[in-house]
Design a protein around this motif. Structure first.
Motif, PDB file in Angstrom:
ATOM      1  N   GLY A   1      -3.078   6.113  20.686  1.00 14.95           N
ATOM      2  CA  GLY A   1      -3.337   5.167  19.517  1.00 14.95           C
ATOM      3  C   GLY A   1      -2.090   4.800  18.453  1.00 14.95           C
ATOM      4  O   GLY A   1      -1.873   3.763  18.305  1.00 14.95           O
ATOM      5  N   ILE A   2      -1.391   5.822  18.303  1.00 12.87           N
ATOM      6  CA  ILE A   2      -0.162   5.804  17.400  1.00 12.87           C
ATOM      7  C   ILE A   2       0.820   5.068  18.011  1.00 12.87           C
ATOM      8  O   ILE A   2       1.408   4.238  17.580  1.00 12.87           O
ATOM      9  N   ILE A   3       0.963   5.416  19.504  1.00 12.51           N
ATOM     10  CA  ILE A   3       2.003   4.769  20.389  1.00 12.51           C
ATOM     11  C   ILE A   3       1.762   3.309  20.329  1.00 12.51           C
ATOM     12  O   ILE A   3       2.480   2.268  20.101  1.00 12.51           O
ATOM     13  N   ILE A   4       0.522   2.783  20.683  1.00 12.11           N
ATOM     14  CA  ILE A   4       0.097   1.492  20.533  1.00 12.11           C
ATOM     15  C   ILE A   4       0.270   0.644  19.221  1.00 12.11           C
ATOM     16  O   ILE A   4       0.850  -0.522  19.055  1.00 12.11           O
ATOM     17  N   ALA A   5      -0.022   1.444  18.269  1.00 15.29           N
ATOM     18  CA  ALA A   5      -0.133   0.736  17.028  1.00 15.29           C
ATOM     19  C   ALA A   5       1.331   0.660  16.542  1.00 15.29           C
ATOM     20  O   ALA A   5       1.653  -0.355  15.725  1.00 15.29           O
ATOM     21  N   SER A   6       1.974   1.502  16.945  1.00 15.10           N
ATOM     22  CA  SER A   6       3.523   1.499  16.549  1.00 15.10           C
ATOM     23  C   SER A   6       4.279   0.296  17.136  1.00 15.10           C
ATOM     24  O   SER A   6       5.001  -0.346  16.610  1.00 15.10           O
ATOM     25  N   VAL A   7       3.962  -0.127  18.473  1.00  9.16           N
ATOM     26  CA  VAL A   7       4.418  -1.065  19.134  1.00  9.16           C
ATOM     27  C   VAL A   7       4.026  -2.226  18.577  1.00  9.16           C
ATOM     28  O   VAL A   7       4.770  -3.166  18.289  1.00  9.16           O
ATOM     29  N   VAL A   8       2.799  -2.479  18.196  1.00  4.92           N
ATOM     30  CA  VAL A   8       2.237  -3.607  17.562  1.00  4.92           C
ATOM     31  C   VAL A   8       2.839  -4.057  16.247  1.00  4.92           C
ATOM     32  O   VAL A   8       3.358  -5.137  15.805  1.00  4.92           O
ATOM     33  N   ASN A   9       3.127  -2.891  15.260  1.00  5.13           N
ATOM     34  CA  ASN A   9       3.812  -2.902  14.270  1.00  5.13           C
ATOM     35  C   ASN A   9       4.955  -3.475  14.098  1.00  5.13           C
ATOM     36  O   ASN A   9       5.781  -3.729  13.035  1.00  5.13           O
ATOM     37  N   ILE A  10       5.823  -3.265  15.204  1.00  3.02           N
ATOM     38  CA  ILE A  10       7.274  -3.940  15.389  1.00  3.02           C
ATOM     39  C   ILE A  10       7.187  -5.403  15.146  1.00  3.02           C
ATOM     40  O   ILE A  10       8.195  -5.707  14.495  1.00  3.02           O
ATOM     41  N   PHE A  11       6.106  -5.881  15.697  1.00  2.08           N
ATOM     42  CA  PHE A  11       5.905  -7.451  15.527  1.00  2.08           C
ATOM     43  C   PHE A  11       5.456  -7.840  14.034  1.00  2.08           C
ATOM     44  O   PHE A  11       5.547  -8.771  13.493  1.00  2.08           O
ATOM     45  N   LEU A  12       4.379  -7.077  13.615  1.00  2.90           N
ATOM     46  CA  LEU A  12       3.681  -7.280  12.447  1.00  2.90           C
ATOM     47  C   LEU A  12       4.469  -6.776  11.294  1.00  2.90           C
ATOM     48  O   LEU A  12       4.298  -7.418  10.078  1.00  2.90           O
ATOM     49  N   ALA A  13       5.156  -5.826  11.409  1.00  2.00           N
ATOM     50  CA  ALA A  13       5.979  -5.100  10.194  1.00  2.00           C
ATOM     51  C   ALA A  13       5.143  -4.906   8.924  1.00  2.00           C
ATOM     52  O   ALA A  13       5.608  -5.483   8.003  1.00  2.00           O
ATOM     53  N   SER A  14       3.989  -4.331   9.130  1.00  2.00           N
ATOM     54  CA  SER A  14       2.971  -4.242   8.081  1.00  2.00           C
ATOM     55  C   SER A  14       3.233  -2.710   7.276  1.00  2.00           C
ATOM     56  O   SER A  14       3.110  -1.852   8.114  1.00  2.00           O
ATOM     57  N   SER A  15       3.569  -2.780   6.105  1.00  2.00           N
ATOM     58  CA  SER A  15       3.903  -1.532   5.362  1.00  2.00           C
ATOM     59  C   SER A  15       2.424  -0.802   5.506  1.00  2.00           C
ATOM     60  O   SER A  15       2.502   0.626   5.742  1.00  2.00           O
ATOM     61  N   VAL A  16       1.189  -1.332   5.418  1.00  2.00           N
ATOM     62  CA  VAL A  16      -0.044  -0.643   5.338  1.00  2.00           C
ATOM     63  C   VAL A  16      -0.132   0.053   6.581  1.00  2.00           C
ATOM     64  O   VAL A  16      -0.567   1.149   6.758  1.00  2.00           O
ATOM     65  N   LEU A  17      -0.061  -0.756   7.676  1.00  2.00           N
ATOM     66  CA  LEU A  17      -0.115   0.123   9.070  1.00  2.00           C
ATOM     67  C   LEU A  17       1.187   1.159   9.354  1.00  2.00           C
ATOM     68  O   LEU A  17       0.594   2.248   9.918  1.00  2.00           O
ATOM     69  N   TYR A  18       1.882   0.745   8.889  1.00  2.00           N
ATOM     70  CA  TYR A  18       3.209   1.880   8.709  1.00  2.00           C
ATOM     71  C   TYR A  18       2.770   3.202   8.366  1.00  2.00           C
ATOM     72  O   TYR A  18       2.730   4.346   8.630  1.00  2.00           O
ATOM     73  N   TRP A  19       2.240   3.029   7.071  1.00  2.00           N
ATOM     74  CA  TRP A  19       1.659   4.458   6.128  1.00  2.00           C
ATOM     75  C   TRP A  19       0.457   4.890   7.067  1.00  2.00           C
ATOM     76  O   TRP A  19       0.306   6.188   6.893  1.00  2.00           O
ATOM     77  N   ALA A  20      -0.520   4.076   7.528  1.00  2.00           N
ATOM     78  CA  ALA A  20      -1.556   4.542   8.310  1.00  2.00           C
ATOM     79  C   ALA A  20      -1.152   5.549   9.392  1.00  2.00           C
ATOM     80  O   ALA A  20      -1.900   6.391   9.790  1.00  2.00           O
ATOM     81  N   ILE A  21      -0.061   4.916  10.259  1.00  2.00           N
ATOM     82  CA  ILE A  21       0.330   5.635  11.527  1.00  2.00           C
ATOM     83  C   ILE A  21       0.874   6.776  11.217  1.00  2.00           C
ATOM     84  O   ILE A  21       0.739   7.859  11.431  1.00  2.00           O
ATOM     85  N   SER A  22       1.702   6.951  10.051  1.00  2.00           N
ATOM     86  CA  SER A  22       2.421   8.016   9.342  1.00  2.00           C
ATOM     87  C   SER A  22       1.586   9.169   8.978  1.00  2.00           C
ATOM     88  O   SER A  22       1.458  10.361   9.661  1.00  2.00           O
ATOM     89  N   MET A  23       0.080   8.843   8.440  1.00  2.00           N
ATOM     90  CA  MET A  23      -0.755   9.878   8.083  1.00  2.00           C
ATOM     91  C   MET A  23      -1.450  10.473   9.458  1.00  2.00           C
ATOM     92  O   MET A  23      -1.745  11.542   9.424  1.00  2.00           O
ATOM     93  N   ILE A  24      -1.753   9.473  10.103  1.00  2.00           N
ATOM     94  CA  ILE A  24      -2.608   9.983  11.179  1.00  2.00           C
ATOM     95  C   ILE A  24      -1.692  10.598  12.350  1.00  2.00           C
ATOM     96  O   ILE A  24      -2.383  11.661  12.749  1.00  2.00           O
TER      97      ILE A  24
END
Length: 237
Positions: free
Chosen positions: A151-174
């Motif tokens: 899930g982290i890998i998929i979310a990280s790839v998606v966030n390359i395009f979204l550039a969401s800071s909220v998603l970035y920190w959520a990925i980091s915590m998880i």
């Protein structure tokens, strides 16, 4: 007669525990050497200006792809290769990873990198001890953590395009939780390898088992370090 059998059972258990301890020591030694190599290469590459040149060229992508290919090849083919080859590939991966990770010296201060390394070491050590002493079977936790990793890998790839800071920190915590859990799971699995008699299977089997165990723990440590660096790393800007 029962006393004789009981004494034999105790001796057998003690022998398994001693074999497991020796095997665990081998695994952690190889892991430590791999981490040391990565850290040394990363530091020297940054100090001598190699990192800046690599980061600004297509070579950086090539290095990342090379190390990914190397770790997948080693994991998939280790049973069919010689122990010396497996060891060489492990060190080759640690070397390449040092080159790619050297970019953190361009982003974060040296003091914050050192501090985060100490925090990572403490967390990794605590979860390693937990994996060693717990009586709970962590197989289910390992499967759950692996799904989290996907899930982290998929979310990280998606966030390359979204550039969401909220998603970035959520990925980091998880990510921190995932690699903390995987550390305990991997240590327990390596302990079980020692108890199941790998030390009696000859040098080749022991060496390859130690290398693949070291690789698993090395990846847990590096990824936990990188996730924590997002929280504790001080920017150079």
């Amino acid at each position: 007669m029962e006393t004789k059998y009981a004494t034999g059972a105790v001796a057998a258990t003690k022998a398994r525990q001693e074999a497991s301890t020796v095997f665990l020591a081998k695994v952690f030694n190889w892991m430590a050497v791999g981490l040391g190599l990565t850290g040394l290469v990363a530091y020297l590459a940054a100090e001598f200006g190699l990192t800046s040149s690599i980061a600004r060229s297509p070579l950086y992508i090539v290095l990342i792809l090379a190390e990914l290919g190397l770790v997948f090849y080693l994991s998939a083919r280790i049973e069919k290769m010689k122990a010396a080859t497996a060891t060489g590939l492990f060190f080759g991966y640690a070397f390449l990873n040092g080159l790619t990770l050297s970019v953190i010296f361009l982003i974060y201060t040296k003091s914050s990198i050192a501090g985060t390394f100490l925090i990572t070491s403490a967390m990794f050590g605590a979860m390693s001890v937990y994996g060693l002493v717990t009586k709970r079977d962590l197989s289910g936790l390992g499967s759950f953590m692996f799904m989290g990793l996907i899930g982290i890998i998929i979310a990280s790839v998606v966030n390359i395009f979204l550039a969401s800071s909220v998603l970035y920190w959520a990925i980091s915590m998880i990510g921190v939780l995932v690699f903390v859990g995987l550390t305990a799971y991997d240590v327990q699995k390596i302990k079980e390898m020692g108890e199941q008699g790998i030390m009696s299977q000859g040098h080749e089997a022991v060496q390859k088992g130690a290398v693949i165990g070291a690789l698993a723990l090395y990846l847990d440590f590096i990824n936990l370090f990188l996730m924590l660096l997002r929280f504790f790393g001080g920017s150079r800007d």
